[in-house]
Enzyme design. Structure first.
Site, PDB file in Angstrom:
ATOM      1  N   THR A  17      -9.583   4.127  -1.129  1.00 60.81           N
ATOM      2  CA  THR A  17     -10.748   5.118  -1.235  1.00 60.81           C
ATOM      3  C   THR A  17     -11.889   4.808  -0.568  1.00 60.81           C
ATOM      4  O   THR A  17     -12.425   5.806   0.155  1.00 60.81           O
ATOM      5  CB  THR A  17     -11.321   5.209  -2.954  1.00 60.81           C
ATOM      6  OG1 THR A  17      -9.659   5.397  -3.677  1.00 60.81           O
ATOM      7  CG2 THR A  17     -12.138   6.140  -3.199  1.00 60.81           C
ATOM      8  N   GLY A  72     -21.587  16.938 -12.301  1.00 59.14           N
ATOM      9  CA  GLY A  72     -21.728  15.352 -12.335  1.00 59.14           C
ATOM     10  C   GLY A  72     -22.826  14.795 -11.250  1.00 59.14           C
ATOM     11  O   GLY A  72     -22.954  15.211 -10.164  1.00 59.14           O
ATOM     12  N   GLU A 108     -25.762  18.421 -14.534  1.00 65.17           N
ATOM     13  CA  GLU A 108     -25.439  17.210 -15.336  1.00 65.17           C
ATOM     14  C   GLU A 108     -25.759  17.281 -16.959  1.00 65.17           C
ATOM     15  O   GLU A 108     -26.519  17.790 -17.154  1.00 65.17           O
ATOM     16  CB  GLU A 108     -26.534  16.109 -14.616  1.00 65.17           C
ATOM     17  CG  GLU A 108     -26.418  14.851 -15.669  1.00 65.17           C
ATOM     18  CD  GLU A 108     -25.149  13.958 -15.576  1.00 65.17           C
ATOM     19  OE1 GLU A 108     -24.679  13.635 -14.488  1.00 65.17           O
ATOM     20  OE2 GLU A 108     -24.803  13.770 -16.706  1.00 65.17           O
ATOM     21  N   GLU A 167       0.684  -1.182   0.107  1.00 68.25           N
ATOM     22  CA  GLU A 167      -0.022   0.138   0.057  1.00 68.25           C
ATOM     23  C   GLU A 167       0.853   1.200   0.079  1.00 68.25           C
ATOM     24  O   GLU A 167       1.795   1.399   0.760  1.00 68.25           O
ATOM     25  CB  GLU A 167      -0.892   0.216   1.171  1.00 68.25           C
ATOM     26  CG  GLU A 167      -1.996   1.400   1.465  1.00 68.25           C
ATOM     27  CD  GLU A 167      -2.541   1.882   0.036  1.00 68.25           C
ATOM     28  OE1 GLU A 167      -3.488   1.003  -0.127  1.00 68.25           O
ATOM     29  OE2 GLU A 167      -2.277   2.813  -0.312  1.00 68.25           O
ATOM     30  N   LYS A 168       0.642   2.098  -0.828  1.00 63.05           N
ATOM     31  CA  LYS A 168       1.382   3.157  -1.056  1.00 63.05           C
ATOM     32  C   LYS A 168       1.063   4.389  -0.003  1.00 63.05           C
ATOM     33  O   LYS A 168       1.986   5.115   0.321  1.00 63.05           O
ATOM     34  CB  LYS A 168       1.256   3.756  -2.446  1.00 63.05           C
ATOM     35  CG  LYS A 168      -0.336   4.497  -2.910  1.00 63.05           C
ATOM     36  CD  LYS A 168      -0.093   5.124  -4.165  1.00 63.05           C
ATOM     37  CE  LYS A 168      -1.355   5.782  -4.745  1.00 63.05           C
ATOM     38  NZ  LYS A 168      -2.034   6.548  -3.558  1.00 63.05           N
ATOM     39  N   ARG A 212     -14.714   8.209 -12.471  1.00 57.10           N
ATOM     40  CA  ARG A 212     -13.250   7.744 -11.723  1.00 57.10           C
ATOM     41  C   ARG A 212     -12.513   7.042 -12.867  1.00 57.10           C
ATOM     42  O   ARG A 212     -12.830   6.535 -13.857  1.00 57.10           O
ATOM     43  CB  ARG A 212     -13.657   6.504 -10.730  1.00 57.10           C
ATOM     44  CG  ARG A 212     -14.901   7.030  -9.700  1.00 57.10           C
ATOM     45  CD  ARG A 212     -14.022   7.888  -8.651  1.00 57.10           C
ATOM     46  NE  ARG A 212     -13.296   7.353  -7.846  1.00 57.10           N
ATOM     47  CZ  ARG A 212     -12.345   7.980  -6.991  1.00 57.10           C
ATOM     48  NH1 ARG A 212     -12.710   9.304  -6.641  1.00 57.10           N
ATOM     49  NH2 ARG A 212     -11.270   7.355  -6.307  1.00 57.10           N
ATOM     50  N   HIS A 268     -44.561  -6.621   9.966  1.00 54.69           N
ATOM     51  CA  HIS A 268     -45.357  -5.504  10.039  1.00 54.69           C
ATOM     52  C   HIS A 268     -45.358  -4.715  11.313  1.00 54.69           C
ATOM     53  O   HIS A 268     -45.464  -5.405  12.498  1.00 54.69           O
ATOM     54  CB  HIS A 268     -47.092  -5.515   9.929  1.00 54.69           C
ATOM     55  CG  HIS A 268     -47.860  -4.365   9.945  1.00 54.69           C
ATOM     56  ND1 HIS A 268     -48.007  -3.688   8.979  1.00 54.69           N
ATOM     57  CD2 HIS A 268     -48.711  -3.837  10.935  1.00 54.69           C
ATOM     58  CE1 HIS A 268     -48.809  -2.433   9.263  1.00 54.69           C
ATOM     59  NE2 HIS A 268     -49.126  -2.651  10.477  1.00 54.69           N
ATOM     60  N   LYS A 328     -20.853   8.135   4.061  1.00 56.96           N
ATOM     61  CA  LYS A 328     -21.809   7.894   4.597  1.00 56.96           C
ATOM     62  C   LYS A 328     -21.955   8.565   6.020  1.00 56.96           C
ATOM     63  O   LYS A 328     -23.166   8.849   6.572  1.00 56.96           O
ATOM     64  CB  LYS A 328     -22.015   6.368   4.894  1.00 56.96           C
ATOM     65  CG  LYS A 328     -22.817   5.764   3.753  1.00 56.96           C
ATOM     66  CD  LYS A 328     -21.979   5.551   2.174  1.00 56.96           C
ATOM     67  CE  LYS A 328     -22.464   6.701   1.409  1.00 56.96           C
ATOM     68  NZ  LYS A 328     -21.637   6.648   0.110  1.00 56.96           N
ATOM     69  N   GLY A 340       3.993  -0.255  -5.367  1.00 56.64           N
ATOM     70  CA  GLY A 340       4.279  -1.296  -6.184  1.00 56.64           C
ATOM     71  C   GLY A 340       4.153  -1.221  -7.590  1.00 56.64           C
ATOM     72  O   GLY A 340       3.281  -0.756  -8.107  1.00 56.64           O
TER      73      GLY A 340
END
Ligand code: FAD
Length: 464
Positions: free
Chosen positions: A40, A178, A201, A32-33, A270, A443, A50, A113
């Site tokens: 992300t 977007g 958009e 992992e860099k 992306r 219900h 979220k 990597g």
């Protein structure tokens, strides 16, 4: 060092694949860099958005507390604290992934990597380079935000998903270019925090991958909430001004407008992170930068697999990355591997109202020649939705007429992203419309609306 498997990237694709490889007893390393594990999704995607969407929902309830008989005097939004809470959630889960790596005996190698031909990965760090040998490689390098031509993001005015998550104050006005999932989620966050939001958009509708009726409903509700939505709108020019950003846009009517906002968020898609990772030293094939794979996630180079946002042909979603990782590792370990079925991938957008969908839209089903039957049930007639005060939206079932095959389910409404789970499982189990109709729905719940939409396929909904 020599491994059975080296994984490039620790997003939901990479770290989940590493855990599964450890469970299967493969000697595994993850490269992992970034200084933290999680990619992300954890750091600048799914989880922080979220967290903010949840706070926006709580805040919205505070704004309308009187409807519930609660008198709240002068509630205040402490934005730095909101951001702090979001950061704590992210940090906690990053630690969780570190723990999982240790638990499953996966080596975490810090650095960038680069593939150096079959079976070789070079890891570049500030301290130098290290060569690792491995029988298999999984490329899980993820993606980065696409920008508008000749535009660079900065920390203050022209933002991508990274910068917008670290604002220290709520913008008074924000233009979002977007209206895919990322764009509309940020619109939903900031509108509820009090920002004047404009969504631009280029396509004729927002959330363009969803069923057309879902797009229409989200646009209707967004407008009602006060979000300005401009579809068929083309951004011509963006310039920084002394007080913010000026966006020149040609509207659907052909009229040009200079839109002045505090900030501009670019959410136009992306780009896969496949430049500079040494693909040219292998036989890996790409298609506009995305890596071509077979159903077991194998590239054209034996022993090199690709999963997640770098892959061509599957949607860029965290759960897709994870499942593709499961398929790749099972294949490497010689275990049974069930390839990802694109028709059974749920989409989830956490706006207010939320969206959850799986399978074919009505238009796609008709275009593919199916005899289509539609069942639709609105949340207006669902008692739990009334209790929550969340009546917008509906559940729409796209079914095949002769055998009741479930072709697709599209939900917009309260917690649609949770409700979709029932439809995904039904499709995975190859259940029919009747199976869901005969399933007893508790219900009062929101998911009774799902049962009713399946009843509606045969005109038999009770509460409509
Ligand atoms: C704002 C936003 C919200 C989102 N919300 C959702 C959501 O709610 N639900 C959902 O399903 N999806 C969501 N997504 C999409 C989701 O984040 C991605 O689909 C997911 O992160 C892809 O996972 P991945 O493992 O392929 O890659 P990533 O999560 O992008 O991780 C890739 C990792 O690889 C590392 N890396 C790259 N190159 C190298 C290299 N050469 N060497 C070492 N390391 C490298 C990167 O640093 C990164 O840590 C969202 C995206 C954004 C931008």
């Amino acid at each position: 060092m020599s491994y059975d498997l080296v994984i490039l990237g620790s997003g939901p694709g990479g770290y989940s694949a590493a855990v599964r490889a450890g469970q299967y007893g493969l000697k595994t390393a993850i490269v992992e860099k970034d200084p933290k594990l999680g990619g992300t999704c954890l750091h600048v995607g799914c989880i922080p958005t979220k967290a903010l969407l949840h706070t926006a929902e709580v805040w919205d309830y505070f704004q309308h507390a009187e409807e519930q008989g609660i008198r709240c005097q002068n509630p205040q939004l402490d934005y730095p604290k909101v951001i702090d809470r979001k950061n704590q959630i992210v940090a906690r889960h990053a630690k969780g992934i570190e723990f999982l790596m240790k638990k499953n005996k996966v080596d975490w190698i810090k650095g960038y990597g680069v593939l150096k031909g079959p079976g070789k990965v070079e890891v570049r760090t500030a301290a130098g380079t290290e060569m690792i040998e491995t029988k298999n490689i999984i490329i899980a390098c993820g993606s980065g935000a696409r920008m508008l031509p000749s535009l660079e993001p900065d920390a203050e005015r022209i933002l991508t998903n990274i910068e917008v998550l670290n604002l220290t104050a709520i913008p008074a006005s924000l233009a979002i270019v977007g209206a895919g999932a990322v764009g509309v989620e940020f619109a939903s966050i900031f509108q509820r925090f009090g920002t004047k939001v404009t969504v631009l958009e280029m396509l004729p509708r927002i959330v363009p991958v969803e069923d057309e009726e879902v797009s229409k409903e989200l646009e209707r509700v967004f407008r009602k909430q006060g979000i300005r939505v401009e579809t068929g709108a083309r951004v011509e020019k963006v310039e920084r001004t002394s007080s913010g950003v000026r966006t020149r846009v040609t509207l659907a009517s052909g009229k040009q407008e200079d839109l002045d906002t505090d900030q501009l968020l670019v959410a136009v898609g992306r780009k896969p992170n496949t430049d500079g990772i040494g693909l040219e030293t292998t036989r890996v094939q790409t298609e506009r930068g995305s890596i071509k794979v077979d159903k077991f996630q194998q590239t054209a180079e034996p022993g090199v697999y690709a999963i997640g946002d770098v892959v061509a042909g599957t949607p860029q979603l965290a759960h897709v990355a994870t499942m593709e990782g499961m398929v790749a590792v099972a294949h490497i370990a010689g275990k049974p591997a069930q390839p990802v079925n694109v028709r059974r991938i749920p989409g989830a957008t956490y706006t207010e109202p939320g969206i959850g969908s799986v399978g074919l839209t009505e238009a796609e089903a008709r275009a593919q020649g199916y005899k289509v039957k539609i069942g639709k049930f609105g949340f207006m007639a669902n008692s739990k939705a009334t209790i929550l005060g969340r009546h917008d939206g509906f559940v729409k079932v796209v079914a095949e007429e002769s055998y009741g095959e479930i072709l697709g389910v599209h939900i917009i409404g309260p917690q649609a992203y949770e409700l979709i789970a029932e439809a995904v499982l039904a499709m995975e189990a190859e259940a029919t419309v009747d199976t869901v109709r005969n399933t007893i729905h508790a219900h009062p719940t929101l998911y009774e609306a799902v049962g009713e939409a399946f009843n509606a396929v045969y005109g038999l909904a009770i509460n409509a």
